[in-house]
Design a protein around this motif. Structure first.
Motif, short mmCIF file in Angstrom:
data_model
loop_
_atom_site.label_atom_id
_atom_site.label_comp_id
_atom_site.label_asym_id
_atom_site.label_seq_id
_atom_site.Cartn_x
_atom_site.Cartn_y
_atom_site.Cartn_z
N SER A 152 24.32 50.67 -52.95
CA SER A 152 23.40 50.42 -54.05
C SER A 152 21.97 50.31 -53.54
O SER A 152 21.72 50.03 -52.37
N SER A 153 21.02 50.50 -54.44
CA SER A 153 19.61 50.39 -54.06
C SER A 153 19.29 48.97 -53.63
O SER A 153 18.45 48.77 -52.74
N ALA A 154 19.95 47.97 -54.23
CA ALA A 154 19.71 46.58 -53.84
C ALA A 154 20.11 46.34 -52.40
O ALA A 154 19.39 45.69 -51.63
N LEU A 155 21.27 46.88 -51.99
CA LEU A 155 21.72 46.71 -50.61
C LEU A 155 20.87 47.54 -49.66
O LEU A 155 20.56 47.11 -48.55
N GLU A 156 20.50 48.75 -50.08
CA GLU A 156 19.65 49.60 -49.24
C GLU A 156 18.35 48.89 -48.88
O GLU A 156 17.89 48.97 -47.74
N SER A 157 17.78 48.17 -49.85
CA SER A 157 16.52 47.46 -49.58
C SER A 157 16.70 46.38 -48.54
O SER A 157 15.85 46.19 -47.66
N VAL A 158 17.82 45.67 -48.61
CA VAL A 158 18.10 44.62 -47.62
C VAL A 158 18.28 45.22 -46.23
O VAL A 158 17.73 44.72 -45.24
N LEU A 159 19.06 46.30 -46.14
CA LEU A 159 19.30 46.92 -44.84
C LEU A 159 18.01 47.49 -44.24
O LEU A 159 17.84 47.49 -43.03
N ALA A 160 17.12 47.95 -45.11
CA ALA A 160 15.82 48.42 -44.61
C ALA A 160 15.02 47.28 -43.99
O ALA A 160 14.37 47.45 -42.96
N GLU A 161 15.11 46.09 -44.61
CA GLU A 161 14.44 44.92 -44.04
C GLU A 161 15.08 44.50 -42.72
O GLU A 161 14.40 44.14 -41.76
N VAL A 162 16.41 44.58 -42.66
CA VAL A 162 17.12 44.26 -41.41
C VAL A 162 16.69 45.21 -40.31
O VAL A 162 16.41 44.81 -39.18
N GLU A 163 16.63 46.49 -40.64
CA GLU A 163 16.20 47.49 -39.66
C GLU A 163 14.78 47.23 -39.17
O GLU A 163 14.47 47.43 -37.99
N ARG A 164 13.93 46.76 -40.08
CA ARG A 164 12.54 46.52 -39.73
C ARG A 164 12.37 45.34 -38.78
O ARG A 164 11.61 45.39 -37.81
#
Length: 343
Positions: free
Chosen positions: A26-38
């Motif tokens: 989901s887009s909600a999870l994608e946003s979290v994983l992008a923050e984790v990656e950052r």
């Protein structure tokens, strides 16, 4: 393969990881994983926020495993699970004879985590009396064991988590504001499952596969009425509640069919069952998005079937039933590279 794809596909460096437990697209999870990656490659303190059962420890492990500290200690401590009179010793250790019952020297979690990552869960339950000591460790990277005047220097990255509102607690003087600001360097907010509706079908498939394999059962069918109940439910216990309900359903399953695991009281909290058309729309949207994310691959370790927790033949059958096809050719075989997906 990028970091976000590794989180979802169960990518491993040289040993088993828990990345494959982060399920969803989901887009909600994608946003979290992008923050984790950052934030992962840095040594900054991270505050993981979210309701109970959303998977905060999994995100903390992801941060550790994507950082330069991977392969070094990842140490956890739940601040709400340790009695107050033992918590200081658990964090900082003690010397023999430091207090009644201290019959031997004990290393604390900070020493255990040296060169690695310390994950402090439920940090909002840390007693006020211990908060200045934690603040000092974060600022100076040094501490003393109980009963010792010797200062120990460490190199530890801290990831903390809570379901509580630390800002409001600080305003009420229930949590030190200086510690809150020190913890809140980089907040990562995990959305509740009710905001990740697109992920429910995928999570159901994942947990069915996990528990059926663990129990030696074969689940070949999830009735649409059962999946509709999962989609409509509001999930106050989030992913943990979903996991427990799937385990219950697999235990009760017969003839390869997953039963509806909701009790009468739980059913009464579910809104009216979604229409058959809505279920088909949700299921089709999830499949389309997953196949696109898999680059058109159906089979294989990183294909759409594996991501959805389904057999390749089962997914192809579902796609045929739902009318998901590329122009001029139904899905009777694998996608050609670059084929357009339509429905």
């Amino acid at each position: 393969m990028g970091c976000i794809e590794r989180l979802r596909s169960g990518y491993q460096h040289d040993r088993d990881s828990q990345f494959d437990q982060i399920v969803g697209s989901s887009s909600a999870l994608e946003s979290v994983l992008a923050e984790v990656e950052r934030v992962a490659p840095t040594d900054s303190t991270v505050l993981v926020l979210g309701e109970t059962g959303t998977g905060k420890e999994l995100m903390a492990r992801a941060i550790h495993n994507l950082s330069g500290r991977y392969g070094r200690p990842f140490v956890t401590l739940n601040c709400s699970a340790i009695p107050f009179d033992l918590l200081e010793s658990e964090l900082f250790g003690h010397e023999k004879g430091a207090f009644t019952g201290a019959i031997a020297q004990k290393l604390g979690r900070f020493e255990m985590a040296d060169t690695g990552t310390l994950f402090l869960d439920e940090i909002g339950d840390l007693p006020l009396a211990l908060q200045p000591k934690l603040l000092r460790v974060l600022q100076e990277q040094e501490f003393e064991r109980l009963g010792s005047g010797r200062t120990h220097h460490i190199n530890v990255r801290l990831v903390a988590a809570t379901h509580r509102d630390l800002a409001q607690m600080a305003a009420r003087n229930e949590f030190r504001s200086d510690l809150y600001y020190r913890l809140n360097v980089f907040p990562v907010l995990i959305p509740p499952l009710r905001e990740r509706g697109e992920d429910i079908c995928q999570l159901v498939g994942h947990f069915v596969e996990v528990f059926s394999r663990r129990m030696g059962k074969r689940i070949e069918q999830i009735p649409e009425t059962t999946m509709n109940a999962f989609i409509a439910y509001h999930w106050p216990g989030n992913v943990r509640e979903l996991q427990n309900l799937i385990e219950r359903a697999v235990i009760r399953s017969d003839d390869g069919v997953l039963p509806n695991p909701f009790s009468t009281s739980e059913v009464n909290t579910i809104p009216p069952i979604a229409s058959r058309g809505r279920f088909r729309d949700v299921e089709a949207a999830v499949i389309l998005k997953t196949v696109r994310a898999a680059g058109g691959m159906i089979g294989g370790r990183h294909g759409a079937a594996a991501r959805l927790g389904l057999k390749r033949t089962t997914l192809l059958s579902k796609m045929k039933r739902l009318g998901i096809f590329r122009p001029r050719q139904r899905f009777m075989s694998e996608f050609d590279e670059g084929s357009e997906l339509t429905i």
